[in-house]
Design a protein around this motif. Structure first.
Motif, PDB file in Angstrom:
ATOM      1  N   SER A 115       3.265  14.590  -7.243  1.00 20.44           N
ATOM      2  CA  SER A 115       3.943  14.659  -5.943  1.00 20.44           C
ATOM      3  C   SER A 115       3.091  13.999  -4.871  1.00 20.44           C
ATOM      4  O   SER A 115       3.586  13.243  -4.036  1.00 20.44           O
ATOM      5  CB  SER A 115       4.204  16.107  -5.545  1.00 20.44           C
ATOM      6  N   PHE A 116       1.779  14.297  -4.909  1.00 20.23           N
ATOM      7  CA  PHE A 116       0.901  13.699  -3.906  1.00 20.23           C
ATOM      8  C   PHE A 116       0.712  12.213  -4.127  1.00 20.23           C
ATOM      9  O   PHE A 116       0.615  11.442  -3.177  1.00 20.23           O
ATOM     10  CB  PHE A 116      -0.433  14.440  -3.850  1.00 20.23           C
TER      11      PHE A 116
ATOM     12  N   LEU B  98       2.946  10.266  -5.130  1.00 25.77           N
ATOM     13  CA  LEU B  98       4.143   9.653  -4.538  1.00 25.77           C
ATOM     14  C   LEU B  98       4.022   9.574  -3.012  1.00 25.77           C
ATOM     15  O   LEU B  98       4.356   8.571  -2.401  1.00 25.77           O
ATOM     16  CB  LEU B  98       5.362  10.485  -4.937  1.00 25.77           C
ATOM     17  N   LEU B  99       3.495  10.649  -2.415  1.00 23.88           N
ATOM     18  CA  LEU B  99       3.340  10.656  -0.949  1.00 23.88           C
ATOM     19  C   LEU B  99       2.359   9.581  -0.484  1.00 23.88           C
ATOM     20  O   LEU B  99       2.456   9.084   0.633  1.00 23.88           O
ATOM     21  CB  LEU B  99       2.863  12.028  -0.465  1.00 23.88           C
ATOM     22  N   PHE B 100       1.384   9.229  -1.346  1.00 24.81           N
ATOM     23  CA  PHE B 100       0.395   8.207  -0.976  1.00 24.81           C
ATOM     24  C   PHE B 100       0.789   6.822  -1.470  1.00 24.81           C
ATOM     25  O   PHE B 100      -0.012   5.898  -1.444  1.00 24.81           O
ATOM     26  CB  PHE B 100      -0.989   8.569  -1.537  1.00 24.81           C
ATOM     27  N   HIS B 101       2.018   6.684  -1.968  1.00 27.42           N
ATOM     28  CA  HIS B 101       2.557   5.388  -2.395  1.00 27.42           C
ATOM     29  C   HIS B 101       1.749   4.742  -3.513  1.00 27.42           C
ATOM     30  O   HIS B 101       1.526   3.529  -3.516  1.00 27.42           O
ATOM     31  CB  HIS B 101       2.669   4.423  -1.208  1.00 27.42           C
ATOM     32  N   VAL B 102       1.296   5.541  -4.441  1.00 28.46           N
ATOM     33  CA  VAL B 102       0.628   5.017  -5.632  1.00 28.46           C
ATOM     34  C   VAL B 102       1.692   4.315  -6.482  1.00 28.46           C
ATOM     35  O   VAL B 102       2.819   4.785  -6.549  1.00 28.46           O
ATOM     36  CB  VAL B 102      -0.016   6.180  -6.439  1.00 28.46           C
ATOM     37  N   PRO B 103       1.360   3.164  -7.121  1.00 34.08           N
ATOM     38  CA  PRO B 103       2.348   2.509  -7.989  1.00 34.08           C
ATOM     39  C   PRO B 103       2.810   3.453  -9.104  1.00 34.08           C
ATOM     40  O   PRO B 103       2.009   4.234  -9.619  1.00 34.08           O
ATOM     41  CB  PRO B 103       1.568   1.333  -8.582  1.00 34.08           C
TER      42      PRO B 103
ATOM     43  N   CYS C  77      -5.744  11.618  -5.435  1.00 36.63           N
ATOM     44  CA  CYS C  77      -4.595  12.416  -5.859  1.00 36.63           C
ATOM     45  C   CYS C  77      -5.048  13.646  -6.634  1.00 36.63           C
ATOM     46  O   CYS C  77      -4.560  14.748  -6.414  1.00 36.63           O
ATOM     47  CB  CYS C  77      -3.651  11.591  -6.721  1.00 36.63           C
TER      48      CYS C  77
END
Lengths: 258, 154
Positions: free
Chosen positions: B17-18, B20-25, B85
């Motif tokens: 979830s985190f 995704l929030l940090f825009h990891v590929p 993350c």
């Protein structure tokens, strides 16, 4: 072969994107030096801070050109860091021409953010999972989930506003606590207010600032490390103030200590 | 045993979830998740073995940082991606809450104890990260894939 000034432009552009994406100082500095070297600018001087960078190229003992960029705090974007890391590695193999690299950088610079709904779902899911990990029950996790949804909607709403970071975090933490309290006492979802609130505020906790600060300190970039450490401390205190304020308010209004 | 698996999966989902929030590929989601899950499981195990959550945090962060470094080499990505993350389950969010709570309630002894503990956990995390990240890169070379130089991510 591009001239030295053009190389400097490319290098500074890459550094700017990395820094605004939230990379640590050492990485920005090293990536810039590597790209410059790959294109044949051997004497590049860079100095990078958390919110700005300086770079100049030197030839035959005199400075050809220098660049200065102010990089204000932006939202963390790990995708950009990964993409530039990858690009710099490919540049080093010598297979990418200067203009190709420039185009790539422009593409990376506008890499999209994850879509809003996915971020709301992720924030809610994160809050629910942490509530469970810290000892909350399934119903507590559900309450944290709903708090997470509302928290992320608030964060998305205030994203465009130029709200002070301290005020923003106080408000966000207060909102998460109020929603948690309402879930528990009005809708009867969950049973431990502390676990629900802990889950709900986790998305605000400055884990990224703390980690990057530690890495900057470890690499000897004390100034940048201090900037990020202060950021982490301020955010943590803001969260505490937001939560504490709500707990006091609830105590005053309902007359019972929470 | 079932409890450990559940804890691992929940920590994995939380970490993703985190991410995704940090825009990891997207391709790195699973690896971030495994890093975070492993860190948390070692925290839980360490808490069963002894009672100090400062020591538990230190052990967990060491495991987590080693995982992050292995994945960084294996996936040709910056170590930051997995580290930031994965660290979230260990960041003292609960510490911040209880510190604020005891302060508001005027329980000064509990307040100072919690504040001190939160600070110690932060120091333990810092120590673990610094320790593992200062190991020479050669140790992790064996995890390096051959095609790192030509692989293109997103």
């Amino acid at each position: 072969m591009p001239d030295q000034k053009a190389i400097l432009q490319l290098v500074v552009h890459a550094g700017e994107i990395l820094l605004s994406g939230g990379a640590e100082i050492f990485r920005v500095q090293e990536t810039m030096e590597r790209i410059a070297k790959a294109y044949g600018a051997n004497k590049l001087h860079v100095y990078v801070l958390t919110n700005g960078l300086f770079a100049s190229v030197e030839d035959d003992g005199k400075t050809l050109n220098s660049e200065l960029r102010y990089v204000p705090r932006a939202a963390m974007h790990m995708g950009k860091i990964v993409a530039i890391n990858d690009l710099s590695r490919r540049i080093e193999t010598g297979k990418i021409s200067y203009s190709q690299a420039m185009n790539e950088l422009d593409r990376i610079n506008v890499l999209p953010f994850t879509n809003k709904y996915a971020r709301i779902a992720a924030c809610a899911m994160g809050a629910a999972c942490f509530c469970y990990l810290y000892g909350g029950g399934v119903w507590d996790a559900l309450a944290a989930f709903i708090s997470g949804v509302i928290l992320q909607i608030f964060l998305l709403f205030t994203e465009k506003q130029t709200l002070n970071r301290i005020v923003l975090n106080i408000l966000a933490a207060a909102l998460a606590s109020i929603v948690s309290f309402i879930m528990l006492n009005v809708f009867g979802i969950g049973s431990n207010l502390d676990k629900i609130i802990i889950g709900a505020i986790i998305p605000l906790v400055p884990g990224m600032a703390l980690t990057t600060s530690i890495r900057d300190f470890a690499n000897g970039d004390y100034l940048s490390g201090t900037i990020r450490l202060i950021d982490a401390l301020l955010v943590a205190s803001s969260i505490a103030i937001g939560v504490g304020g709500v707990l006091v308010g609830i105590g005053l209004i309902t007359g019972v200590a929470v | 045993m079932i409890n450990f698996i559940v804890q691992f999966v929940v920590a994995l989902v939380a970490t993703i979830s985190f991410a995704l929030l940090f825009h990891v590929p997207r391709t790195e989601f699973l690896y971030c998740g495994i890093t975070g899950g492993a860190g948390w499981i070692f925290y839980v195990l360490a808490m069963q073995w002894q009672s100090s959550n400062v020591v538990a945090s230190l052990i967990a962060v060491i495991v987590l940082a080693i995982m992050a470094r292995i994945f960084a080499v294996f996936r040709c990505c910056p170590v930051t991606v997995y580290l930031i993350c994965g660290i979230f389950p260990l960041v003292p969010g609960a510490g911040i809450y209880y510190t604020a709570y005891h302060f508001i309630m005027g329980e000064m002894e509990l307040f100072s104890a919690k504040a001190m503990e939160t600070f110690k956990i932060a120091v333990a995390i810092a120590l673990g990260i610094v320790l593992i990240l200062s190991l020479p890169g050669a140790i992790f070379k064996i995890f390096s894939p051959r095609n790192c130089k030509t692989r293109k991510i997103n």
